[in-house]
Every structure is written in structure tokens, then in C-alpha cells.
Design an enzyme around this catalytic site. Sequence first.
Site, mmCIF file in Angstrom:
data_model
loop_
_atom_site.group_PDB
_atom_site.id
_atom_site.type_symbol
_atom_site.label_atom_id
_atom_site.label_comp_id
_atom_site.label_asym_id
_atom_site.label_seq_id
_atom_site.Cartn_x
_atom_site.Cartn_y
_atom_site.Cartn_z
ATOM 1 N N GLU A 1 1.373 6.143 4.122
ATOM 2 C CA GLU A 1 2.171 7.373 4.251
ATOM 3 C C GLU A 1 2.601 7.593 5.695
ATOM 4 O O GLU A 1 3.695 8.095 5.958
ATOM 5 C CB GLU A 1 1.360 8.560 3.698
ATOM 6 C CG GLU A 1 1.308 8.522 2.168
ATOM 7 C CD GLU A 1 0.054 9.127 1.557
ATOM 8 O OE1 GLU A 1 -0.655 9.901 2.218
ATOM 9 O OE2 GLU A 1 -0.220 8.800 0.381
ATOM 10 N N HIS B 1 -2.088 4.256 7.686
ATOM 11 C CA HIS B 1 -1.943 4.555 6.249
ATOM 12 C C HIS B 1 -0.474 4.393 5.851
ATOM 13 O O HIS B 1 0.425 4.685 6.640
ATOM 14 C CB HIS B 1 -2.424 5.982 5.972
ATOM 15 C CG HIS B 1 -2.545 6.257 4.503
ATOM 16 N ND1 HIS B 1 -1.456 6.565 3.720
ATOM 17 C CD2 HIS B 1 -3.616 6.232 3.669
ATOM 18 C CE1 HIS B 1 -1.872 6.722 2.466
ATOM 19 N NE2 HIS B 1 -3.165 6.524 2.409
ATOM 20 N N LYS C 1 -5.896 13.883 2.905
ATOM 21 C CA LYS C 1 -4.439 14.025 3.120
ATOM 22 C C LYS C 1 -4.111 15.461 3.528
ATOM 23 O O LYS C 1 -4.905 16.086 4.225
ATOM 24 C CB LYS C 1 -3.687 13.562 1.873
ATOM 25 C CG LYS C 1 -4.118 12.156 1.438
ATOM 26 C CD LYS C 1 -3.192 11.493 0.480
ATOM 27 C CE LYS C 1 -3.718 10.097 0.157
ATOM 28 N NZ LYS C 1 -2.833 9.325 -0.692
ATOM 29 N N GLU D 1 -4.887 -1.129 0.594
ATOM 30 C CA GLU D 1 -4.323 -0.117 -0.296
ATOM 31 C C GLU D 1 -2.935 -0.538 -0.780
ATOM 32 O O GLU D 1 -1.938 -0.322 -0.065
ATOM 33 C CB GLU D 1 -4.212 1.224 0.442
ATOM 34 C CG GLU D 1 -5.535 1.784 0.898
ATOM 35 C CD GLU D 1 -5.492 3.303 1.025
ATOM 36 O OE1 GLU D 1 -6.352 3.954 0.435
ATOM 37 O OE2 GLU D 1 -4.578 3.822 1.685
ATOM 38 N N SER E 1 -5.972 5.065 -6.229
ATOM 39 C CA SER E 1 -6.397 5.597 -7.529
ATOM 40 C C SER E 1 -7.813 5.170 -7.906
ATOM 41 O O SER E 1 -8.121 4.993 -9.084
ATOM 42 C CB SER E 1 -5.397 5.224 -8.629
ATOM 43 O OG SER E 1 -4.118 5.777 -8.337
ATOM 44 N N ASN F 1 -10.051 10.505 1.791
ATOM 45 C CA ASN F 1 -8.840 10.797 2.573
ATOM 46 C C ASN F 1 -8.231 12.044 1.947
ATOM 47 O O ASN F 1 -7.575 11.962 0.913
ATOM 48 C CB ASN F 1 -7.885 9.599 2.503
ATOM 49 C CG ASN F 1 -6.538 9.895 3.147
ATOM 50 O OD1 ASN F 1 -6.381 10.917 3.816
ATOM 51 N ND2 ASN F 1 -5.578 9.011 2.944
ATOM 52 N N GLY G 1 -2.027 7.192 -5.472
ATOM 53 C CA GLY G 1 -1.613 8.461 -6.064
ATOM 54 C C GLY G 1 -0.844 8.320 -7.365
ATOM 55 O O GLY G 1 -0.279 9.285 -7.874
HETATM 56 P P1 PGA Z 1 -5.398 7.897 -4.046
HETATM 57 O O1 PGA Z 1 -5.086 7.726 -2.468
HETATM 58 O O2 PGA Z 1 -6.868 7.660 -4.221
HETATM 59 O O3 PGA Z 1 -5.005 9.323 -4.354
HETATM 60 O O4 PGA Z 1 -4.567 6.893 -4.757
HETATM 61 C C1 PGA Z 1 -5.721 6.743 -1.714
HETATM 62 C C2 PGA Z 1 -5.169 6.759 -0.316
HETATM 63 O O5 PGA Z 1 -3.956 6.939 -0.136
HETATM 64 O O6 PGA Z 1 -5.929 6.591 0.665
#
Ligand code: PGA
Length: 248
Positions: A97, A95, A12, A167, A213, A10, A173
Site C-alpha cells: 500500500e 508495504h 493499517k 505478501e 488474508s 498490521n 484484503g
Molecule cells: P490482510 O492484510 O490480512 O487484511 O490481507 C495483510 C497486510 O496487508 O499486511
Amino acid sequence: MARRRIIAGNWKMNKTPSEAVALCNELKDLVKNDDVDVVYCVPAIDIVPVAEAVKGTNVHVGAENFYIEDKGAFTGEISAPMLKEAGVEYVIIGHSERRDIFGENDILINQKVKKAFASGLTPIMCCGESLALRKAGTYKEWIARQIKWDLTDITADQVKTLVIAYEPIWAIGTGETATADQAEEVCKMIREIIADLYDQATADAVRIQYGGSMNAANAAELLSKPNIDGGLIGGASLKPDFGQIVNA
Ligand code: PGA
């Protein structure tokens, strides 16, 4: 039943079109693996150049978002037919976000899941709890509710091809990964929810990813768990580490 592993990046809001092509070229040899579905979910403007850059490789292209109408007065949005024509096969839906920053709720997320299936796109449907819910101990009820709402009127045959990404928001993140046991606990529960809502064959077929992460160092342990069929990877998908995760 053997489920095929799916490792999705992903990206982003990272990588300009030229940077996106450079990353595809950098990763090309590192992500080779015939036993794994490898997907790059990329910003809308990168879809066309990325589809071109990965042509003839084992990499599939995904989108990070779309809107439920085919066309019309929806300034700033992108439709399923646009994604399909550009070569997109997967789309991330719900997601955290999108939920938290852009106000998407489970009604819209369910509409998007329906529309993705109707359009021949495979949803990577995200769920997960906040730190507050994790601490309060109510995270299981929360995730169960998300799954039920987001799959309203989705058929068993569709769910068999669905990808669900668990998630935990507190792990996205932050560098703080759920332990393999914490991730497995919830992924197992999600499979049980699918068995309750549909049947065991559907639960056995649906692929469940962990995201938050995940990196080259912790991927192998997370992916060794029986109910974790892959990963949705943010930060580490932008680096050569992604190849190590694909081959973990
Ligand atoms: P991350 O993000 O691996 O940077 O924690 C995962 C995601 O939000 O899909």
C-alpha cells in the site's frame, strides 16, 4: 535451525487512540504465548497509548511507516528517534500500500531499511507480486529483484535479525489467501535468495512471514510450512481471531 515465530498485526488506518486501547485490552489474554513474538504495528497516533496499554505483557509495539531523516522540515512525517522514544521495536517497510498508493520505490525502501537498522528498529520488510505478475508467471523474478534492491548494502549480521514479509498483493484484503503451498514456494525461494546474496547461516536465521488474508481458519496450515516463520496480518488483527492466529 529453530527460528522463533513472529506474528504481527498490521492495523493499517484503523482504530482511534481510545479504540486502540480497547482492542489491546480485548486481546490481552488471547495473545499470550511465550513461544511467539507478538507485535502490534499501529497508526502513529496510537503508538503512545498502545505502548502504555501493552506494558508488562508479551506484546511488542511496531510502527507502520517512518521517514529516513531524524528531524527537520518533513511535514507529516515521523522519525526513527520519535518511534524509539515511544517504545517502538519494529517497523513495517515497503508495504504494497505504501508502494502503490504513496509511490514509494525500492530506492527509498532500501534507505528506510538502512535507517531502521542504524536506529535500532527491526524492519518488517515487505515484498510481493501483483495478480498480473502472478498470472504472467514472472513473480519469482519480480520478488528476487525487490529483495536485492531493498537489501542493497545491508550486512549479513543485520539480515540475520530482519523480518521479511511475503505478501502477494492479490491476497491482501481480498479474502483470497495464497494456498499454503504457494506461500511456501515463495518463502523458500526468498530464503534461497538470501543464501545466494549472503550465506546459509544468514538464510537460516532470517525470519520470513506470509501475509494476505491470513485468518484463524487458515493460519495453522500456513504456519506449518518449514519456511513460513510467522504472519503479517491485516483484517484479522483487529479481532479476537488474532489470538487464535498467535496460538495456531
Ligand atoms: P490482510 O492484510 O490480512 O487484511 O490481507 C495483510 C497486510 O496487508 O499486511
